[in-house]
Design a protein around this motif. Structure first.
Motif, PDB file in Angstrom:
ATOM      1  N   GLU A 142      -4.568   8.231  36.214  1.00 51.42           N
ATOM      2  CA  GLU A 142      -4.957   8.583  37.583  1.00 51.42           C
ATOM      3  C   GLU A 142      -3.763   8.341  38.483  1.00 51.42           C
ATOM      4  OE1 GLU A 142      -8.683   7.412  39.519  1.00 51.42           O
ATOM      5  OE2 GLU A 142      -7.942   8.136  41.442  1.00 51.42           O
ATOM      6  N   ALA A 143      -3.239   9.454  38.937  1.00 52.71           N
ATOM      7  CA  ALA A 143      -2.125   9.420  39.882  1.00 52.71           C
ATOM      8  C   ALA A 143      -2.653   9.823  41.255  1.00 52.71           C
ATOM      9  CB  ALA A 143      -1.011  10.326  39.390  1.00 52.71           C
ATOM     10  N   ALA A 144      -1.757  10.182  42.165  1.00 58.97           N
ATOM     11  CA  ALA A 144      -2.174  10.435  43.547  1.00 58.97           C
ATOM     12  C   ALA A 144      -3.098  11.644  43.672  1.00 58.97           C
ATOM     13  CB  ALA A 144      -0.939  10.626  44.423  1.00 58.97           C
ATOM     14  N   THR A 145      -2.860  12.669  42.860  1.00 62.77           N
ATOM     15  CA  THR A 145      -3.621  13.915  43.064  1.00 62.77           C
ATOM     16  C   THR A 145      -4.482  14.339  41.881  1.00 62.77           C
ATOM     17  OG1 THR A 145      -1.807  15.321  42.267  1.00 62.77           O
ATOM     18  CG2 THR A 145      -1.807  14.776  44.612  1.00 62.77           C
ATOM     19  N   ARG A 146      -4.365  13.654  40.756  1.00 60.02           N
ATOM     20  CA  ARG A 146      -5.148  14.079  39.585  1.00 60.02           C
ATOM     21  C   ARG A 146      -5.551  12.885  38.722  1.00 60.02           C
ATOM     22  NH1 ARG A 146      -0.770  17.905  39.548  1.00 60.02           N
ATOM     23  NH2 ARG A 146      -1.481  20.076  39.526  1.00 60.02           N
ATOM     24  N   HIS A 147      -6.620  13.080  37.944  1.00 64.93           N
ATOM     25  CA  HIS A 147      -7.052  12.083  36.958  1.00 64.93           C
ATOM     26  C   HIS A 147      -7.376  12.844  35.659  1.00 64.93           C
ATOM     27  CE1 HIS A 147      -8.528   8.542  35.159  1.00 64.93           C
ATOM     28  NE2 HIS A 147      -9.522   8.231  35.971  1.00 64.93           N
ATOM     29  N   PRO A 148      -6.345  13.331  34.979  1.00 65.40           N
ATOM     30  CA  PRO A 148      -6.587  14.270  33.877  1.00 65.40           C
ATOM     31  C   PRO A 148      -7.296  13.678  32.651  1.00 65.40           C
ATOM     32  CG  PRO A 148      -4.241  13.721  34.014  1.00 65.40           C
ATOM     33  CD  PRO A 148      -4.894  13.135  35.229  1.00 65.40           C
ATOM     34  N   LEU A 149      -7.106  12.387  32.365  1.00 70.87           N
ATOM     35  CA  LEU A 149      -7.825  11.808  31.221  1.00 70.87           C
ATOM     36  C   LEU A 149      -9.321  11.774  31.508  1.00 70.87           C
ATOM     37  CD1 LEU A 149      -5.564   8.810  30.104  1.00 70.87           C
ATOM     38  CD2 LEU A 149      -5.931  10.961  28.884  1.00 70.87           C
ATOM     39  N   GLN A 150      -9.669  11.563  32.789  1.00 70.50           N
ATOM     40  CA  GLN A 150     -11.076  11.594  33.185  1.00 70.50           C
ATOM     41  C   GLN A 150     -11.623  13.012  33.041  1.00 70.50           C
ATOM     42  OE1 GLN A 150     -13.187   8.972  34.264  1.00 70.50           O
ATOM     43  NE2 GLN A 150     -14.686  10.585  33.884  1.00 70.50           N
ATOM     44  N   SER A 151     -10.884  13.987  33.561  1.00 68.47           N
ATOM     45  CA  SER A 151     -11.381  15.369  33.527  1.00 68.47           C
ATOM     46  C   SER A 151     -11.528  15.874  32.098  1.00 68.47           C
ATOM     47  CB  SER A 151     -10.438  16.294  34.284  1.00 68.47           C
ATOM     48  OG  SER A 151     -10.045  15.723  35.496  1.00 68.47           O
ATOM     49  N   PHE A 152     -10.592  15.481  31.241  1.00 70.36           N
ATOM     50  CA  PHE A 152     -10.677  15.893  29.840  1.00 70.36           C
ATOM     51  C   PHE A 152     -11.939  15.281  29.206  1.00 70.36           C
ATOM     52  CE2 PHE A 152      -8.107  15.816  25.547  1.00 70.36           C
ATOM     53  CZ  PHE A 152      -8.934  16.791  25.034  1.00 70.36           C
ATOM     54  N   ALA A 153     -12.203  13.997  29.482  1.00 61.89           N
ATOM     55  CA  ALA A 153     -13.426  13.358  28.970  1.00 61.89           C
ATOM     56  C   ALA A 153     -14.672  14.049  29.545  1.00 61.89           C
ATOM     57  CB  ALA A 153     -13.439  11.878  29.330  1.00 61.89           C
ATOM     58  N   ASP A 154     -14.589  14.471  30.807  1.00 64.55           N
ATOM     59  CA  ASP A 154     -15.719  15.174  31.431  1.00 64.55           C
ATOM     60  C   ASP A 154     -15.990  16.493  30.707  1.00 64.55           C
ATOM     61  OD1 ASP A 154     -15.823  13.147  33.357  1.00 64.55           O
ATOM     62  OD2 ASP A 154     -14.552  14.242  34.765  1.00 64.55           O
TER      63      ASP A 154
END
Ligand code: AN0
Ligand code: CP
Length: 317
Positions: A142-154
């Motif tokens: 989770e950086a300033a503009t994205r949380h890609p590990l979360q979205s991938f899990a979603d």
């Protein structure tokens, strides 16, 4: 894979989902891959899920794992370039990053938006400094503009629970007493836009996200209309993005709380949230405690998304 900061780094989504399925069914198949490789996880902000699931993913791959909380025990870091360091920060990130890089093979970074300067947040200054100066592969936790590990899990979770090929997925803003970043909704939108699902975003006026992330999503201001026939309700609070209100709270209207009356408009939708969640602000007890709430399997899939990403990075070393 070298770095993982967004959906653009994962390649074809179908094949990423196949990799996720394999990792979930065979969590210890790649123990040799990470042998004698050190994973360093750096947290500028608090975490429960990301901290534990990413460590677990590294351990499943046979890696050694080191976790550093920058704000607890490390020197306070200066992140601005060219400043006279006569304040309370004894170390500059320009030394700290390559030093951290010297002790490991792969680095995960958590660094939220600071809501001080929109340009600094949206240019991902901290994450990009890690990419530029560490000499090691970097992945976002989770950086300033994205949380890609979360979205991938979603995405993995939606694929597991969906009952139709192209479900209707609704991202809804919900109230919260503190100003939260746009990283989770931005990133969720970016991943949903990469699928062939029907994707709708609903929020009060003034909470419009960056167009770059909204892209082809349908924005529906009428929340009841948005909920209608939804298969998944994905709730999240975020602070305003648009100027002059960047980082501000414009509403705490609990009419936006996810509760049974609005859920009754859906196609018996599943309820999702990245957690941590404030009960009876974001979602009613009744909804989060119902059979339709899949927040726990969603959180469990964080190990899977992290393990797929770490595996791809290890394969590229
Ligand atoms: C953070 C956020 O909204 O970005 C982390 C979510 C995973 N949430 C809070 O700070 C409560
Ligand atoms: N969803 C999520 O990233 O949770 P943490 O902030 O606890 O890591």
């Amino acid at each position: 894979m070298r770095n993982f900061t967004s959906v653009h780094d994962i390649g074809d989504l179908k094949s990423a989902l196949e990799k996720a399925k394999y990792v979930k069914e065979n969590p210890f198949a790649d123990q040799e891959l990470g042998k004698n490789k050190t994973l360093l996880l750096i947290f500028f902000n608090s975490s429960l899920r990301t901290r534990l699931s990413t460590q677990k993913a590294g351990l499943n791959l046979g890696m050694n794992v080191i976790v550093l909380d920058i704000n607890q025990g490390a020197w306070k870091l200066e992140t601005e370039k060219g400043v006279i360091m006569d304040g309370d920060k004894p170390e500059h990130i320009l030394e700290a990053i390559p030093v951290m890089g010297a002790y490991c093979d792969v680095i995960g970074v958590r660094s939220f938006a600071q809501f001080e300067e929109k340009a600094a947040d949206y240019n991902e200054v901290i994450l990009n400094q890690f990419i530029q100066y560490s000499g090691k592969p970097i992945f976002s936790m989770e950086a300033a503009t994205r949380h890609p590990l979360q979205s991938f899990a979603d995405l993995i979770t939606i694929e597991e629970f969906k009952k139709t090929e192209k479900p209707k997925v609704v991202l809804t803003w919900a109230p919260h007493p503190r100003a939260l970043p746009q990283a989770v909704p931005n990133s969720f939108a970016e991943w949903m836009n990469a699928t062939d699902y029907q994707f709708v975003i609903t929020h009060p006026e003034g909470y419009e996200l960056d167009e770059k992330f909204v892209a082809n999503a349908i924005v529906e201001y009428d929340k009841e209309k948005a909920y209608k026939d939804a298969d998944f309700i994905y709730a999240k609070n975020w602070a305003a993005y648009q100027d002059p209100n960047y980082g501000k709270i414009l509403s705490t209207d609990r009419a936006w709380t996810v509760e049974s009356k609005k859920m009754a408009l859906t196609n018996n939708a599943y309820f999702m949230h990245c957690l941590p969640v404030r009960r009876n602000m974001i979602v009613s007890d009744e909804v989060i405690d119902s059979q339709q709430s899949i927040v726990i399997p969603e959180a469990a899939n964080r190990v899977v998304s992290a393990q797929v990403v770490l595996k791809e990075i290890l394969l590229g070393l």
